[in-house]
Design a protein around this motif. Structure first.
Motif, PDB file in Angstrom:
ATOM      1  N   VAL A 144       0.859  -1.185   0.000  1.00  0.00           N
ATOM      2  CA  VAL A 144       0.000   0.000   0.000  1.00  0.00           C
ATOM      3  C   VAL A 144       0.891   1.229   0.000  1.00  0.00           C
ATOM      4  N   ARG A 145       0.797   2.013  -1.033  1.00  0.00           N
ATOM      5  CA  ARG A 145       1.632   3.206  -1.177  1.00  0.00           C
ATOM      6  C   ARG A 145       0.945   4.425  -0.559  1.00  0.00           C
ATOM      7  N   PRO A 146       1.711   5.463  -0.257  1.00  0.00           N
ATOM      8  CA  PRO A 146       1.160   6.634   0.444  1.00  0.00           C
ATOM      9  C   PRO A 146      -0.043   7.280  -0.242  1.00  0.00           C
ATOM     10  N   ASN A 147      -0.074   7.246  -1.573  1.00  0.00           N
ATOM     11  CA  ASN A 147      -1.197   7.888  -2.279  1.00  0.00           C
ATOM     12  C   ASN A 147      -2.345   6.943  -2.583  1.00  0.00           C
ATOM     13  N   ASP A 148      -2.260   5.695  -2.143  1.00  0.00           N
ATOM     14  CA  ASP A 148      -3.355   4.735  -2.356  1.00  0.00           C
ATOM     15  C   ASP A 148      -4.530   5.070  -1.441  1.00  0.00           C
ATOM     16  N   THR A 149      -5.725   4.794  -1.910  1.00  0.00           N
ATOM     17  CA  THR A 149      -6.925   5.026  -1.096  1.00  0.00           C
ATOM     18  C   THR A 149      -7.622   3.709  -0.796  1.00  0.00           C
ATOM     19  N   PHE A 150      -8.249   3.643   0.340  1.00  0.00           N
ATOM     20  CA  PHE A 150      -8.958   2.435   0.770  1.00  0.00           C
ATOM     21  C   PHE A 150     -10.141   2.143  -0.146  1.00  0.00           C
ATOM     22  N   GLN A 151     -10.267   0.888  -0.549  1.00  0.00           N
ATOM     23  CA  GLN A 151     -11.374   0.437  -1.399  1.00  0.00           C
ATOM     24  C   GLN A 151     -12.193  -0.591  -0.607  1.00  0.00           C
ATOM     25  N   PRO A 152     -13.317  -0.169  -0.051  1.00  0.00           N
ATOM     26  CA  PRO A 152     -14.090  -1.053   0.834  1.00  0.00           C
ATOM     27  C   PRO A 152     -14.636  -2.305   0.151  1.00  0.00           C
ATOM     28  N   ASN A 153     -14.680  -2.327  -1.172  1.00  0.00           N
ATOM     29  CA  ASN A 153     -15.208  -3.505  -1.860  1.00  0.00           C
ATOM     30  C   ASN A 153     -14.176  -4.617  -2.000  1.00  0.00           C
ATOM     31  N   THR A 154     -12.947  -4.389  -1.526  1.00  0.00           N
ATOM     32  CA  THR A 154     -11.919  -5.415  -1.668  1.00  0.00           C
ATOM     33  C   THR A 154     -11.527  -6.068  -0.347  1.00  0.00           C
ATOM     34  N   THR A 155     -11.433  -5.300   0.725  1.00  0.00           N
ATOM     35  CA  THR A 155     -11.082  -5.855   2.026  1.00  0.00           C
ATOM     36  C   THR A 155     -11.619  -4.946   3.119  1.00  0.00           C
ATOM     37  N   ASP A 156     -11.428  -5.350   4.365  1.00  0.00           N
ATOM     38  CA  ASP A 156     -11.907  -4.515   5.470  1.00  0.00           C
ATOM     39  C   ASP A 156     -10.856  -3.474   5.827  1.00  0.00           C
ATOM     40  N   ARG A 157     -11.295  -2.432   6.498  1.00  0.00           N
ATOM     41  CA  ARG A 157     -10.407  -1.301   6.812  1.00  0.00           C
ATOM     42  C   ARG A 157      -9.253  -1.697   7.718  1.00  0.00           C
ATOM     43  N   ALA A 158      -9.509  -2.563   8.671  1.00  0.00           N
ATOM     44  CA  ALA A 158      -8.447  -2.948   9.612  1.00  0.00           C
ATOM     45  C   ALA A 158      -7.308  -3.659   8.880  1.00  0.00           C
ATOM     46  N   THR A 159      -7.654  -4.534   7.954  1.00  0.00           N
ATOM     47  CA  THR A 159      -6.633  -5.260   7.196  1.00  0.00           C
ATOM     48  C   THR A 159      -5.834  -4.294   6.331  1.00  0.00           C
ATOM     49  N   TRP A 160      -6.544  -3.376   5.667  1.00  0.00           N
ATOM     50  CA  TRP A 160      -5.887  -2.405   4.787  1.00  0.00           C
ATOM     51  C   TRP A 160      -4.976  -1.474   5.597  1.00  0.00           C
ATOM     52  N   ASP A 161      -5.469  -0.997   6.736  1.00  0.00           N
ATOM     53  CA  ASP A 161      -4.666  -0.112   7.579  1.00  0.00           C
ATOM     54  C   ASP A 161      -3.409  -0.823   8.082  1.00  0.00           C
ATOM     55  N   ASP A 162      -3.553  -2.103   8.427  1.00  0.00           N
ATOM     56  CA  ASP A 162      -2.405  -2.865   8.900  1.00  0.00           C
ATOM     57  C   ASP A 162      -1.356  -2.992   7.797  1.00  0.00           C
ATOM     58  N   LEU A 163      -1.777  -3.277   6.575  1.00  0.00           N
ATOM     59  CA  LEU A 163      -0.848  -3.362   5.451  1.00  0.00           C
ATOM     60  C   LEU A 163      -0.179  -2.006   5.192  1.00  0.00           C
ATOM     61  N   ARG A 164      -0.955  -0.950   5.324  1.00  0.00           N
ATOM     62  CA  ARG A 164      -0.421   0.393   5.067  1.00  0.00           C
ATOM     63  C   ARG A 164       0.671   0.751   6.064  1.00  0.00           C
ATOM     64  N   ARG A 165       0.573   0.237   7.279  1.00  0.00           N
ATOM     65  CA  ARG A 165       1.579   0.522   8.308  1.00  0.00           C
ATOM     66  C   ARG A 165       2.851  -0.315   8.128  1.00  0.00           C
ATOM     67  N   ARG A 166       2.869  -1.175   7.127  1.00  0.00           N
ATOM     68  CA  ARG A 166       4.005  -2.079   6.924  1.00  0.00           C
ATOM     69  C   ARG A 166       4.757  -1.705   5.640  1.00  0.00           C
ATOM     70  N   PRO A 167       5.809  -0.908   5.739  1.00  0.00           N
ATOM     71  CA  PRO A 167       6.542  -0.481   4.543  1.00  0.00           C
ATOM     72  C   PRO A 167       7.219  -1.626   3.797  1.00  0.00           C
ATOM     73  N   ASP A 168       7.432  -2.750   4.480  1.00  0.00           N
ATOM     74  CA  ASP A 168       8.077  -3.890   3.828  1.00  0.00           C
ATOM     75  C   ASP A 168       7.075  -4.897   3.259  1.00  0.00           C
ATOM     76  N   ALA A 169       5.780  -4.615   3.411  1.00  0.00           N
ATOM     77  CA  ALA A 169       4.768  -5.521   2.865  1.00  0.00           C
ATOM     78  C   ALA A 169       4.869  -5.545   1.340  1.00  0.00           C
ATOM     79  N   ILE A 170       4.722  -6.716   0.775  1.00  0.00           N
ATOM     80  CA  ILE A 170       4.828  -6.879  -0.675  1.00  0.00           C
ATOM     81  C   ILE A 170       3.466  -7.211  -1.258  1.00  0.00           C
ATOM     82  N   GLY A 171       3.097  -6.476  -2.280  1.00  0.00           N
ATOM     83  CA  GLY A 171       1.863  -6.751  -2.988  1.00  0.00           C
ATOM     84  C   GLY A 171       2.173  -7.352  -4.351  1.00  0.00           C
TER      85      GLY A 171
END
Length: 201
Positions: A144-171
């Motif tokens: 999740v990059r800094p300019n990405d926006t949350f898309q509620p139709n793909t996952t829940d906010r908690a999961t997305w926020d957790d990924l966003r806090r992880r700079p080493d997460a790989i998509g």
């Protein structure tokens, strides 16, 4: 196509990690065992494997690359079914999705310079599409990059926020059909692969 259910068991202590060099193996006639599946398959499990692409890339573990595979089975390239799977280093299948050859071929329309394409041209495009499916450019860090926006139709906010806090997460991103772009990542919060964003369309 709808993604098949993810594997229920999750490898222990998995965390997102920076990508390392990916090693690719592309063959037209590999000897692979039929993959188990929870849904009816268009292709016969005993039919020939027409093409397989394999790449090892860091994804769910910081130290052990996962095996990304795209295996096409069926009677012919243009009427077959591909299985996209990700297998962790311990052998656990952490993601599996079935795609038709039409799903892989559909985007050819954007490259066509004439109204139609020959069978040979279509088959060549499908082979190239598979060869490029796991290209390094399709892996994202951070997921999740800094300019990405949350898309509620793909996952829940908690999961997305957790990924966003992880700079080493790989998509990893890939396209199904002409415009259905999908982004997936290993979620340490859920201990499974999640679809966290869409693109295109």
């Amino acid at each position: 196509m709808v993604a098949l259910p993810l594997a229920c068991s999750a490898p222990a202590d998995r965390a997102a990690a920076p990508p390392g060099p990916a090693s690719a193996d592309t063959t037209d006639s590999p000897a692979l065992e039929p993959m188990d599946t929870t849904a009816a398959s268009v292709a016969d499990a005993q039919s020939d494997t027409l093409k397989a692409v394999r790449v090892r890339h860091l994804f769910s573990s910081p130290s052990s690359p996962d095996l990304f595979q795209l295996v096409l089975r069926g009677d012919s390239l243009l009427s077959s079914e591909a299985t996209f799977s990700i297998t962790a280093a311990d052998g656990t299948v952490i993601f599996r999705e079935s795609l038709s050859s039409a799903d892989l071929e559909a985007a050819m329309v954007y490259e066509m310079k004439t109204p139609g394409a020959t069978r040979q041209e279509r088959e060549a495009y499908l082979r190239r599409r598979m060869d490029e499916f796991f290209a390094e450019r399709n892996f994202r860090k951070p997921a999740v990059r800094p300019n990405d926006t949350f898309q509620p139709n793909t996952t829940d906010r908690a999961t997305w926020d957790d990924l966003r806090r992880r700079p080493d997460a790989i998509g990893f991103e890939y396209k199904v059909g002409k415009e259905d772009g999908r982004r997936i990542a290993w979620s340490p919060l859920k201990k499974q692969v999640v679809r966290y964003a869409s693109f295109g369309g």
